[in-house]
Design a protein around this motif. Structure first.
Motif, short mmCIF file in Angstrom:
data_model
loop_
_atom_site.label_atom_id
_atom_site.label_comp_id
_atom_site.label_asym_id
_atom_site.label_seq_id
_atom_site.Cartn_x
_atom_site.Cartn_y
_atom_site.Cartn_z
N THR A 3 72.19 46.87 28.69
CA THR A 3 72.10 46.73 30.14
C THR A 3 71.74 45.29 30.53
O THR A 3 72.22 44.78 31.53
N GLU A 4 70.94 44.63 29.70
CA GLU A 4 70.60 43.23 29.96
C GLU A 4 71.87 42.37 30.00
O GLU A 4 72.08 41.57 30.92
N LEU B 59 74.98 43.48 30.35
CA LEU B 59 75.87 43.95 31.41
C LEU B 59 75.47 43.37 32.76
O LEU B 59 76.32 42.97 33.56
N PHE B 60 74.15 43.30 32.99
CA PHE B 60 73.67 42.75 34.26
C PHE B 60 74.03 41.26 34.37
O PHE B 60 74.33 40.77 35.46
N THR C 34 75.84 52.14 36.03
CA THR C 34 74.47 51.88 35.59
C THR C 34 73.52 52.96 36.10
O THR C 34 72.58 53.35 35.41
N LEU D 77 70.31 50.18 23.98
CA LEU D 77 70.63 50.37 25.40
C LEU D 77 70.00 49.29 26.26
O LEU D 77 70.61 48.80 27.21
N GLN E 22 69.51 57.49 30.01
CA GLN E 22 68.50 56.74 29.27
C GLN E 22 67.11 57.37 29.49
O GLN E 22 66.33 57.53 28.56
N LEU F 32 73.98 55.77 33.73
CA LEU F 32 73.47 55.41 32.41
C LEU F 32 71.94 55.46 32.39
O LEU F 32 71.33 55.94 31.42
N PHE F 33 71.32 55.01 33.50
CA PHE F 33 69.86 55.05 33.57
C PHE F 33 69.34 56.48 33.57
O PHE F 33 68.29 56.77 33.00
N THR G 5 80.97 44.04 26.78
CA THR G 5 79.51 43.93 26.70
C THR G 5 78.99 44.53 25.39
O THR G 5 78.16 43.93 24.71
#
Lengths: 307, 307
Positions: B256-257, B259-260, A256, B252, A263, A259-260, A199
């Protein structure tokens, strides 16, 4: 020179892992004859040209017939079909193993195909490079690497030990694990890290404000380790995620979530949370160095290259 | 032996980067005297004991006074305060630089402190190891590594070139960049990969179903590269994320976009999306090998270690 462990070994699939197994078997002298088969004509031609195995066959069944050990070295998604194809010719008393990175789904696909009198025991040699194909193998691939052995319930203890001795002769250190635990451990230490690396490399590639040239030039700053693990065989990794879906999604969910939290700490300027988190992760790294799985040389053991 | 480029160089901060600079300056013969200061008494004591610089001072101002080049080698969040402390004693005609991983916020914090007649030019040597402190430096740290040079607007071209010659003498290859572009490039190739690595190591540490021992034992399967980059100095990295917040959050968000999207492909069993994505990321890896920033040796250039 070890003693012969299996008279005849058949390798179904002739990529990095099978090729390295053939070279390592010859180095150790653990097999009298090695047969091989690959689906692609080009791979079979190459294998014949470089003498990768003793005899390249034109079908999986021809390679497996009469073999004492049959190794399924194909992508995880193809294991069941290959097992069905060779089942009718399997020699009574033979052992069948695989080298897939996922175990629950391989057991479910392969076990129903295995005839009575034949023993299936899963293997997962935890070794690889970013290269693939019949020319990519080398005899040292398994040296000092782990090979996880995943026997089905009620496996014959003698045959499991024989397979462990075989992998030890190829250089690996074996450890037994049950299939579900295997799949979650591998999701943590291998599958999800690979997905994340893929990714991050994809993000860098998409970002038009930073040129590809810059990404490549400045990769030594941390990104290089991501590209290293993001260059592996796409088919193999596709099948890993399709077949280890539950464990991969569980670990991704935890990832995630954490990670959030980080973030959010960045967004709100919460330096204490960041500092505490970064301090905690150092300990695992120290443990890996102490376990001898990596070097702590200042240059991380890499050869210096000119640019 | 190069010619002397700066008569006296002051290193404010005596960690991995400053220590390596001192050793590399001596190797190249580019400075006549090197002074140094560290906030911690223990660091100053160690630096004196091992002779890391020619003269260890007990204040930043004492080290900077009379220097022709002053290097701010402290965490990014401390740059402004250190600049204010040394400003009154800076010699007219001196050059001040920093070695921080973020540039916009350093320029904003440091530039207002710099007196007339003194030139500030930012530096970012893209080199490091997981070790820190005055004993961690080595003269080869910058060899064949990039050092990004970030001059403020209206910088004196002669002084910028002089600083570039200095870094070249220490072994680095320099490239000029404007501060905002620097910060986004570093967010992509370094800052966000580090945050992700920290997170993945944290997830592994939290997961009670997989023991720490297993994470460490089987780390060679991909996870090891994450722990490698997650072991760096926590204070340095905290400051990086606090000061390069906008670029880090942008990257980031993209990460995440993507990765999702991959997570959804796993959940829905969309193998084509996974295969296409994994195929695309191989190209960047090939580019890095071709650019000479890594090796394609089968073992990735690592020394083999026994387990």
């Amino acid at each position: 020179m070890n003693d012969v462990i299996f008279d005849r070994v058949a390798l179904i699939g002739l990529g990095l892992i099978a090729g390295s197994m053939s070279l390592a078997m010859r180095r150790a002298g653990v097999a009298r004859e090695i047969t091989g088969y690959a689906r692609s004509q080009a791979t079979r031609d190459t294998a014949r040209e470089i003498g990768l195995v003793d005899r390249v066959c034109d079908s999986a069944a021809a390679a497996a017939e009469g073999a004492d050990l049959v190794v399924l070295a194909v992508p995880v998604g193809a294991m069941g079909a290959v097992a069905a194809e060779i089942a009718p010719v399997l020699k009574p008393g033979a052992v069948v193993t695989d080298v897939g990175s996922v175990k629950r789904s391989v057991l479910e696909a392969v076990l129903p195909q295995i005839p009575e009198g034949v023993q299936f025991v899963g293997s997962h040699p935890m070794a690889g490079t970013e290269h693939s194909g019949p020319r990519s193998g080398f005899a040292e691939l398994f040296d000092n690497r782990w090979c996880l052995i995943v026997p089905p319930e009620q496996a014959d203890e003698g045959e499991v030990r024989r397979l462990e001795a075989f992998w030890a002769a190829l250089g690996a250190t074996t450890e037994r694990m049950d299939p579900d635990h295997h799949d979650i451990v591998c999701a943590v230490v291998s599958h999800v890290p690979h997905l994340i690396a893929y990714t991050m490399v994809g993000v860098a590639d998409d970002l038009r404000r930073v040129t590809d040239q810059e990404v490549i030039k400045f990769s030594a700053a941390g990104f290089r380790d991501f590209t290293r693990i993001a260059a592996s065989d796409p088919t193999m990794w596709r099948d890993v995620f399709l077949t280890n879906k539950d464990a991969a999604l569980e670990i991704l969910g935890r990832f995630t979530e954490e990670l959030f939290a980080l973030q959010r700490a960045i967004r709100t300027g919460d330096g204490d949370t960041l500092h505490d988190y970064f301090t905690r992760t150092r300990a695992i790294r120290r443990g890996i160095i102490e376990a001898g799985q990596d070097t702590d040389a200042p240059d991380f053991g890499r050869a210096k290259k000119s640019v």
